[in-house]
Design an enzyme around this catalytic site. Structure first.
Site: not given
Ligand code: TRP
Ligand code: ZN
Length: 884
Positions: A126, A267, A269, A303
């Site tokens: 991402e 973080a 996902e 997440e």
């Protein structure tokens, strides 16, 4: 990096993809010198796209080795390699495209795509990192079923992970190990993940509401294996909570989490393979502060919640980022509220919003929750998209009520499961499930800037009628000079002598069913509105914006006496805290004026008295009390001062003077609470212990601001502490209020004791970066040479340089310009190493309009950056927009 001026991407230009990728097969041959990626894309022309045989695949920093169409090598005239893409012509309606590409993860310092962190391989895709792995339709509305094969040397990489289920493990004739992972859920490329390394794991399980037995694993380096307990516990609680509160069940038999040291954000996902920054998953009393424990819980939940809000239902394009992020932040905030204190969580969130998001919304990068254009999408992972986006979801929750909101959420997930959708689809589901019209509410998605509510009152003694006049406005933001009125839910109550008064709005029927008729939410939806309350026995004090019911600034001309009444007597915890803040803001401003005119500072006795009262109020939760006693930050005070009016030195001195006055006046009460709250039991990250330590740190700060006693207690606390929270709070007090002789030895001691723990060292760096003394810039430069500093590690850069620029206002804004220069130099260096981090680090320089005496110095540094060769799109966008 591009040479030409990077272009702007517009929401209005959105086009559906020309092809769909039904299945994606990836093969990775992981090596030390290079990694060979073979992709097989099962393509199908999209009936909703413009039907032609042309297809442009995204690709960046790739070496194309081979390309085949339906098994045949593709001739050179059938494709064109462009700067960041591969253009294919005359493709049939359906075909199999195979590509072999070569990449060098060990040279990838941008930390997007496939890269190395310490000895492992990991990915971050991402937003647009997948295109650094192979040629692909790297956009979230192309969802595909992935099968991933990894070949690697098992002695170096015994753990080989990807999304979904492990289908097979084989030993190859070459000696390599081969694993095959298959993810049955179609997903966009940004959710792809791969990890390879020498990792240990802890394992536990979770049985879902329908009886699915899910294996939970957290993978870490061997040395960190004892630091996984809190994250595992948080994960299990998140899974249960999402079932109970949102009806969302987990959908695979396995859920993996991996901790990596080098990571651009908190973080990620990725479907069934979340990748975490070590700082957001590992917990240990000696390396993780209380705030850190709470952060880990919130991020693990965040997440995990993305599995539905983001993965099962994803975004059509990156302009819709808040669809998943705003909603998921709302979800994780609700989770944290249910796990701990709702009011304290609200206060923490509002503090962040007001001190940082409001500034963003008032600065050169201001953008709506759903932006209309961007140059580099990585610049739009912002407080506006995340936190203000969550506030917008919260307002929908307030407008609809909990039951209709839940019905809307259920409808949204059911209707759009497996789809890539828009913020509009979310709002439509909420409208349909509730029957409420959110037409005008949509302005929150399209208009930037923080609305302002100017509230005034009038009282008709004879009629017992009290009128609140509310005017809304919103300052201009880049590209948006005029704003349409927002729908602003305004939570309120009216405080009388004996407590909260019954509310009766003129023209409305009294509702006998209503249990709580002392609280209501007014709908402010015009530029100017009057709300008249009738049948009142006395002139009330209004309790406004209860629960922070909307992300707005609110002005009401309270007397200090009225603020004190709200602070001690209102039913709404947020308003009690907010009244304390407003009171403190006024008192600090007054002291700032006294100092400016050369006088001795005199802190209003009313404020000192109120502080004593708070300290002696046994009904207050210590965590809440700590929040109420904490003075507004220097950053927030600068933000309140407004453009051209922020004077960091004056703010710092005035805030200090108030701290010292409170510390002196309340010394006895402070020391008493400090002693009473001492935690005798072994460290636990429990609500009660965290609250106690937080209030003790607040007391210690005041005592040290007032004199030697606080410093003595801090020395004792530092030596006696069995956890990093108390070590650091003591060290902070010593280094902010003491002389060199007070902090030098403990600062060294901390490093001697914990220098082997990366996460502890990071906080040691961060603490030194906040020290307000004159040597700060030199100290930061010196620490940049420390063997533990590494410019390629984002945690180190953030801890030292990010903290310095963001949380040491007097030194960052030094009149000699050395603070600015330091930031510019490291941004220039990082621009070539990690553009995402370079651009984020730059934010404090963009606020030059606030600092009248420094604006020229700040602009000069921005101009130097603008002139840099090889400027990344990330830095280019921020620099060029802030110089406009
Ligand atoms: N989606 C991630 C989150 O929920 C954000 C994220 C993690 C991210 N790593 C990133 C975004 C790298 C951009 C680049 O918080
Ligand atoms: Zn997120």
């Amino acid at each position: 990096m591009r040479d030409a001026t990077p272009g702007t991407i517009h929401l209005k230009d959105y086009q559906p993809p020309g092809y769909l990728v039904n299945r994606t097969e990836l093969h990775f041959l992981l090596g030390e010198e290079d990694t060979i990626v073979t992709s097989k894309l099962h393509l199908l022309r999209n009936t909703e796209g413009s039907s032609s045989g042309e297809l442009e695949l995204d690709g960046q920093d790739l070496e194309l080795v081979e390309i085949r169409l339906d098994g045949e090598i593709l001739e050179a005239d059938r494709y064109e390699l462009r700067e960041a893409s591969l253009l294919l012509r005359d493709l049939p309606e359906q075909c199999l495209l195979s590509c072999v590409t070569r990449i060098q993860p060990q040279l990838n310092t941008s930390l997007e795509g496939l890269y190395r962190s310490q000895t492992m391989f990991c990915t971050q895709c991402e937003a647009e990192g997948f295109r650094k792995i192979t040629y692909y339709l790297d956009r979230p509305d192309v969802m595909s079923v992935f099968t991933v094969t990894i070949d690697a040397d098992a002695s170096r990489y015994p753990v080989l992970l990807s999304n979904g289920n492990l289908e097979e493990t084989t030993l190859l004739p070459s000696g390599d190990t081969r694993v095959v992972w298959h993810d049955p859920f179609p997903k966009p490329s940004y959710l792809f993940a791969l990890v390879a390394g020498q990792l240990e794991h802890v394992e536990d399980s979770f049985v879902t509401c329908s009886g699915r037995d899910v294996t939970l694993r957290i993978y870490v380096e061997e040395k960190d294996i004892d630091k996984c307990g809190h994250a595992m516990d948080s994960l299990q609680r998140s899974m249960r909570w999402d079932e109970e509160r949102f009806g969302r069940e987990y959908d695979l038999d396995i859920f993996n989490v991996v901790a990596v040291d080098d990571f651009n954000m908190g973080a990620m996902e990725n479907k069934s393979l979340n990748i975490f920054n070590t700082s957001c998953v590992l917990c240990d009393p000696d390396t993780t502060t209380d705030v850190g424990y709470q952060r880990v819980e919130a991020i693990v939940a965040h997440e995990y919640f993305h599995n539905w809000s983001g993965n099962r239902v994803t975004c059509r394009d990156w302009f819709q980022l808040s669809l998943k992020e705003g909603f998921t932040v709302f979800r994780d905030a609700e989770f944290s509220s249910d796990m701990g204190s709702r009011t304290v969580k609200r206060v923490e969130d509002v503090t962040l919003l007001r001190s940082a998001q409001f500034a963003e919304d008032a600065g050169p990068m201001a953008h709506p929750v759903r932006p209309e254009s961007y140059i580099e999408i990585n610049n739009f992972y912002t407080l506006t998209v995340y936190e203000k986006g969550a506030e917008v979801v919260r307002m929908i929750h307030t407008l609809l009520g909990p039951d209709a909101f839940r019905a809307g959420s259920d409808l949204y997930f059911e209707r759009h499961d497996g789809q890539a959708v828009t913020c509009e689809d979310f709002v439509l589901a909420m409208e349909e499930a509730s029957g409420k019209d959110l037409s005008q509410f949509r302005n929150w998605y399209s208009q930037a800037g923080t609305p302002r509510l100017a509230v005034s009152e009038s009282w008709d003694e004879d009629a017992g009628a009290y009128t609140l006049s509310v005017a809304q406005s919103c300052p201009p933001t880049p590209g948006q000079a005029e704003k349409k009125p927002f729908v602003i839910p305004l939570g309120i109550g009216l405080l009388g002598d004996a407590g909260n008064l019954r509310l009766q709005l003129e023209g409305e029927e009294p509702d006998p069913e209503l249990e709580d008729n002392t609280h209501t939410v007014l709908m402010v939806d015009q530029q100017q509105q009057d709300f008249v309350f009738t049948g009142l026995p006395e002139k009330p004090v209004p309790s406004l914006l209860r629960g922070f019911s909307a992300p707005v600034r609110l002005d009401f001309d309270y007397s200090r006496e009225d603020l004190c009444r709200l602070m001690s007597g209102d039913d709404d915890g947020f308003v009690r805290w907010d009244s304390a803040q407003t009171l403190a803001v006024g008192v600090i401003a007054e002291v700032q004026q006294q100092l400016a005119s050369g006088g001795e500072p005199v802190v209003d006795p009313l404020f000192l008295q109120a502080s004593i009262q708070l300290l002696q109020d046994p009904s207050l939760d210590p965590a809440m009390l700590a929040e109420m006693l904490t003075l507004p930050s220097e950053n927030y005070l600068a933000e309140l001062a407004g453009e051209g009016a922020a004077d960091v030195d004056a703010i710092h001195s005035a805030r200090r003077a108030v701290q010292a006055a409170v510390g002196g006046h309340c010394a006895q009460a402070l020391e008493q609470r400090y002693r009473e709250l001492r935690v005798e039991e072994a460290y636990a990250a429990s609500g009660a212990q965290i609250a106690a330590r937080s209030l003790r740190a607040t007391c210690l700060t005041y005592l040290a601001a007032a004199g030697e006693r606080g410093l003595e207690l801090a020395q004792e606390q530092f030596s006696a502490a069995d956890n990093i929270t108390e070590r650091l709070s003591a060290l902070r007090v010593l280094s902010h209020f003491g002389k060199r002789a007070d902090w030098e030895q403990p600062m060294e001691q901390f490093y001697k004791d914990w220098g082997h723990e990366t996460l502890a060292v990071n906080q040691w760096l961060a603490l030194q970066a906040t020290m307000p003394d004159d040597a700060a810039v030199a100290r930061v430069r010196h620490l940049m040479e420390h063997p533990d500093f590494d410019i390629r590690n984002p945690n180190k850069v953030r801890s030292l340089v990010g903290t310095f620029a963001g949380q040491n206002p007097v030194n960052f804004h030094r009149a000699d310009g050395t603070g600015y220069r330091l930031l510019r130099q490291i941004v220039a260096e990082l621009n070539a190493i990690n553009p995402q981090i370079a651009s984020r680090l730059l934010a404090p320089l963009t606020k030059w309009r606030y600092y009248s005496g420094r604006a020229d110095l700040m602009r000069a540094e921005l101009e130097q950056l603008a002139a840099l060769d090889g400027l990344s799109p990330d830095v280019f966008e921020v620099v060029s927009k802030s110089l406009k």
